[in-house]
Design an enzyme around this catalytic site. Structure first.
Site, PDB file in Angstrom:
ATOM      1  N   SER A 714      38.152  37.868  34.760  1.00 36.47           N
ATOM      2  CA  SER A 714      38.947  37.179  35.827  1.00 36.47           C
ATOM      3  C   SER A 714      38.450  36.681  36.960  1.00 36.47           C
ATOM      4  O   SER A 714      39.010  35.775  37.883  1.00 36.47           O
ATOM      5  CB  SER A 714      40.276  37.802  35.745  1.00 36.47           C
ATOM      6  OG  SER A 714      39.951  39.063  36.553  1.00 36.47           O
ATOM      7  N   LYS A 757      48.653  41.457  40.282  1.00 37.75           N
ATOM      8  CA  LYS A 757      47.501  40.805  41.228  1.00 37.75           C
ATOM      9  C   LYS A 757      48.264  39.883  42.168  1.00 37.75           C
ATOM     10  O   LYS A 757      47.872  39.914  43.341  1.00 37.75           O
ATOM     11  CB  LYS A 757      46.558  39.616  40.424  1.00 37.75           C
ATOM     12  CG  LYS A 757      45.828  40.452  39.205  1.00 37.75           C
ATOM     13  CD  LYS A 757      45.198  39.173  38.727  1.00 37.75           C
ATOM     14  CE  LYS A 757      44.173  39.986  37.454  1.00 37.75           C
ATOM     15  NZ  LYS A 757      43.628  38.862  36.689  1.00 37.75           N
TER      16      LYS A 757
END
Length: 820
Positions: A714, A757
């Protein structure tokens, strides 16, 4: 009621002897046979006595009970002179007042031998059959039945076939004598003395066990050969029944004899043990265990196993180690709550209030628990769910399980699976091992004293495995609603129903959980809290609890909202609230120490005074400093402890186009760095970069906090942006963070953990987050207060991310290294 009484079998053999020798003045007849009285002639007109449940045969004696008034008048009329009466069987025993049409056409002329008066006005007579008679004309039914009769003679045609039939029937009769326990020994002699075929047929017909219709059929037969054929069939059936009855009685007698033998041996054993001083202890223990087994209300199969083991234990010497092993096993069987349960509290409003009082937010979990209560209210026999709470440490997974148990009114039990490596911890040890015990599942249910508790399996993602087996594999049966109704612990070795248990597993991260185990659970994610949520939790739960634990609940400590925010932002950086409570506890203890010394009675904590209690600020926002130079990008990562921000740094030096990677980077992330480097080199024209710059320079990519392992795809977008920033000389906006996997075609692919996140970026002061376009749907999970304070940009290609992340003002580009 007129009927033949039930008579014992020996009557069958004594009738030939009951022939009173008296002169009746009646003309002799040749029908009575050798064993009968002197031959008599039957009158043409006879009084008729109907009977219900019997058939009278010539040459036989039978008792009758007289209850009808008409029959009593008949006896009063013919006695004591005539004494001869015609006895005919009714076609339907239920008919109370029969006419001639209700009687069979053939009966028996009998002589009344005795008359006895019974209580309640009834009479009992004993009659002796003389000869067959048939009704020719009925003369009337008042005051009793009278009819014109004729004598029916037997027809005997001597033949070998008749002799064979007689021999066969005699042998069968002998078998009946031997098989019937109540027949006297003289019965065989009586049978041998009857030589006339007709008389023998009548004796056997009168006493064979057969239906009334079969006996009437035998009476109406005049052909003796046919009579013997029918008798052979009926007596054969009787022999089969007697043989089967004898077999059953033999088995029963053997069983009784065996039980009696065991009883005597047990009594002798008790006497021997008493002499040895062992009887009292053993007898007491066995009696106690028998009582426990009865009270445990086990399933039938389990109770049978418990009784079997108890019987085995009662025969083992007290000094033998096997005795204590067997005793412990029976104790476990008795103490497991096979039929004990708590009643569910299905008040949904009360449960909702309980959950809200104990936990702030967590709406998904609360909604699922209330749904379970609603379903259980509509269908009480439904299965319990298998839930798995997944989230970072400190978000309230374990305490939520306690709240669910309180809301349901169930017992709560918990085991920690962290570090468990032995399968026997779950399923128990077999009894062949010394010190064997059931597994943790059965042990905890036994402690709960209920077979429907809320059972929490904590840290299911931290189960290990080694040569002793895989505990996660053992949990497959426990957490499968299709199997756990018959969970078998190795120690108990009998099935236990776990379908009533509500299992709740917890995990920080689902990746280590085996797919088969993950498939059996309903996963509910508990993400980290925002700063505002932490503030509410601190005000409602954490601070009051710490004040109470430290003796400050009577207003001795006051803490402003700004002070709480200061603790959250400057002294903690976590997804949960565990460290926040720890810091609040430190403040409370420090205040308690001051009050105990007599310095102050009431202490007010402000944002400025936090340093006096917690020391220097632990976390500062350093984004502007860290991203003030080209080549530094802020990425977002998802870890087992929640979301985190992560910096990607890139620098260049003269070399030969190589790429250097440091910072405890995993294989997947290393591949992302190489893919980003290749993507930059393949688009030098679009990026307006000289290809020689990359060919003649070595690029070093470093991810700080090198002691912490990092992996995953990611960070691909952040790595690409950092490389472009380095070679273009443009710095990256300090308040921008990004996440997304990239491909060599320049696409940005979706990633997981979006909410975690985003919350990490919010905690770090990020104002703008760049996300893959295909992650737009996951924004529904992000709290509204976070959305209102941040902006989100969604990109599908790396070029779009570059435009959003890089500063617009030009910087100093990376120059081609000069030749020496």
């Amino acid at each position: 009621m007129d009927s033949e009484t039930d008579r014992p079998m020996q009557e069958f053999w004594v009738r030939a002897e009951e022939n009173p020798d008296q002169d009746t003045g009646i003309i002799k007849s040749g029908q009575a046979g050798e064993s009968g009285p002197d031959q008599l002639e039957v009158p043409k007109e006879l009084a008729i006595l109907p009977i219900r449940n019997g058939v009278a045969f010539p040459g036989t004696v039978m008792p009758l009970t007289i209850g009808r008034e008409r029959s009593k008048r008949l006896l009063d009329d013919i006695l004591p002179e005539t004494k001869v009466v015609g006895i005919f069987t009714q076609t339907d025993p239920q008919t109370e007042d029969p006419g001639f049409g209700d009687l069979h056409g053939v009966g028996c002329a009998c002589m009344v031998l005795k008359l006895l008066k019974l209580p309640e006005g009834n009479l009992s007579i004993v009659v002796h059959g003389l000869t067959r008679v048939a009704i020719e004309e009925g003369l009337g039914t008042e005051p009793y039945h009278r009819a014109v009769v004729r004598v029916v003679e037997n027809q005997v045609e001597p033949s070998k076939e008749l002799d064979a039939l007689i021999l066969s029937v005699r042998e069968t009769a002998s078998k009946i004598i031997n098989l019937s326990p109540h027949v006297p020994n003289e019965a065989g002699l009586v049978l041998d003395n009857i030589t006339d075929p007709g008389a023998l047929a009548d004796f056997l017909a009168a006493n064979v066990t057969a239906k009334l219709a079969d006996k009437q059929e035998l009476l109406e037969m005049t052909d003796v050969k046919r009579q013997f054929s029918k008798l052979a069939e009926l007596m054969g059936r009787q022999v089969e029944v007697l043989e089967l009855s004898n077999q059953i009685q033999t088995k029963v007698r053997e069983s009784i004899d065996k039980n009696q033998r065991e009883y005597f041996l047990q009594e002798q054993l008790k006497a021997i043990q008493k002499e040895l001083g062992q009887a009292d202890q053993r007898t007491t223990e066995v009696a106690e265990l028998e009582e426990k087994i009865a009270q445990a209300k086990m399933p039938e199969a389990v109770e049978k196993e418990a009784q079997r083991e108890l019987n085995r234990m009662s025969k083992i010497p007290l000094q033998s180690p096997e005795y204590s092993v067997s005793r412990t096993y029976v104790d476990w069987l008795c103490e497991v709550p096979w039929s004990v349960s708590t009643e569910d509290n299905l008040d949904i409003r009360r449960a909702a209030k309980q959950l809200d009082d104990d936990h702030y937010d967590l709406q998904k979990v609360k909604k699922r628990v209330l749904e379970f209560l609603a379903v259980r209210k509509l269908k009480p026999t439904g299965r319990s769910p298998i839930l798995c709470f997944v989230g970072p440490p400190g978000v309230g997974k374990t305490s939520l399980g306690k709240s669910i148990a309180a809301a349901l009114g169930r017992k709560f039990i918990r085991i920690s699976l962290g570090g468990v490596r032995d399968e026997a911890d779950i399923r128990g040890h077999r009894r062949t091992y010394i010190g064997a015990l059931p597994g943790r599942i059965i042990q905890e249910i036994r402690k709960a004293r209920s077979h429907n508790p809320v059972f929490m399996l904590d840290e299911v993602d931290k189960i290990g495995q080694d040569f002793r087996g895989d505990p996660a594999a053992a949990l497959l049966e426990v957490l499968d609603p299709e199997q756990n109704f018959s969970f078998t612990d190795h120690y108990l070795d009998v099935p236990f129903d776990l379908s009533k248990v509500m299992f709740i597993a917890t995990a920080n991260y689902m990746e280590p959980v085996p797919p088969a185990l993950r498939d059996r659970m309903e996963v509910i994610e508990l993400p980290g809290y925002t700063a505002m949520e932490k503030l509410h939790i601190a005000e409602r739960f954490l601070l009051p609890r710490q004040l109470d634990e430290n003796g400050l609940s009577d207003g001795k400590l006051k803490m402003s909202e700004k002070a709480l925010k200061g603790v959250i932002q400057s002294y903690t950086r976590e997804a949960g609230v565990r460290n926040l409570e720890r810091e609040l506890g430190s403040i409370c203890r420090a205040v308690a120490a001051q009050i105990a010394k007599g310095r102050k009675k009431v202490q007010a904590i402000t944002e400025k005074s936090l340093g006096n209690y917690l020391g220097p600020v632990k976390y500062e926002r350093e984004l502007a400093q860290r991203t003030s130079v080209p080549g530094v990008a802020t990425a977002l990562a998802y870890t087992p402890t929640g979301g985190e921000i992560m910096f990607v740094e890139a620098t260049a030096m003269p070399g030969r186009g190589q790429i250097i990677i440091t910072g405890q980077v995993g294989r997947v992330m290393e591949e992302s760095i190489k893919a980003a480097h290749s993507l930059v080199r393949s688009h030098t024209k679009e990026l307006k970069i000289s290809d020689d710059v990359l060919v003649k320079s070595d690029i070093h990519v470093h991810v700080p906090a090198g002691a912490i392992p990092k992996d995953g795809p990611s960070a691909g977008l952040a790595i690409y942006v950092a490389l472009v920033s380095l070679v273009s000389g443009k710095a990256i906006n300090a308040d921008v963070a990004m996440t997304g996997e990239i491909t060599l075609r320049g696409l940005v692919l979706p990633v997981g953990g979006v909410k975690e996140k985003v919350l990490a970026a919010h905690r770090a002061g990020i104002k703008c987050v760049i996300l893959p376009a295909r992650n737009r749907k996951h924004m529904t999970d992000v709290p509204k207060e976070v959305k209102s304070e941040m902006s989100f940009r969604f990109v599908s290609r790396v070029s779009e991310g570059l435009r959003l992340a890089l500063k617009s003002e030009p910087g100093k580009k990376l120059q081609r290294p000069s030749k020496k």
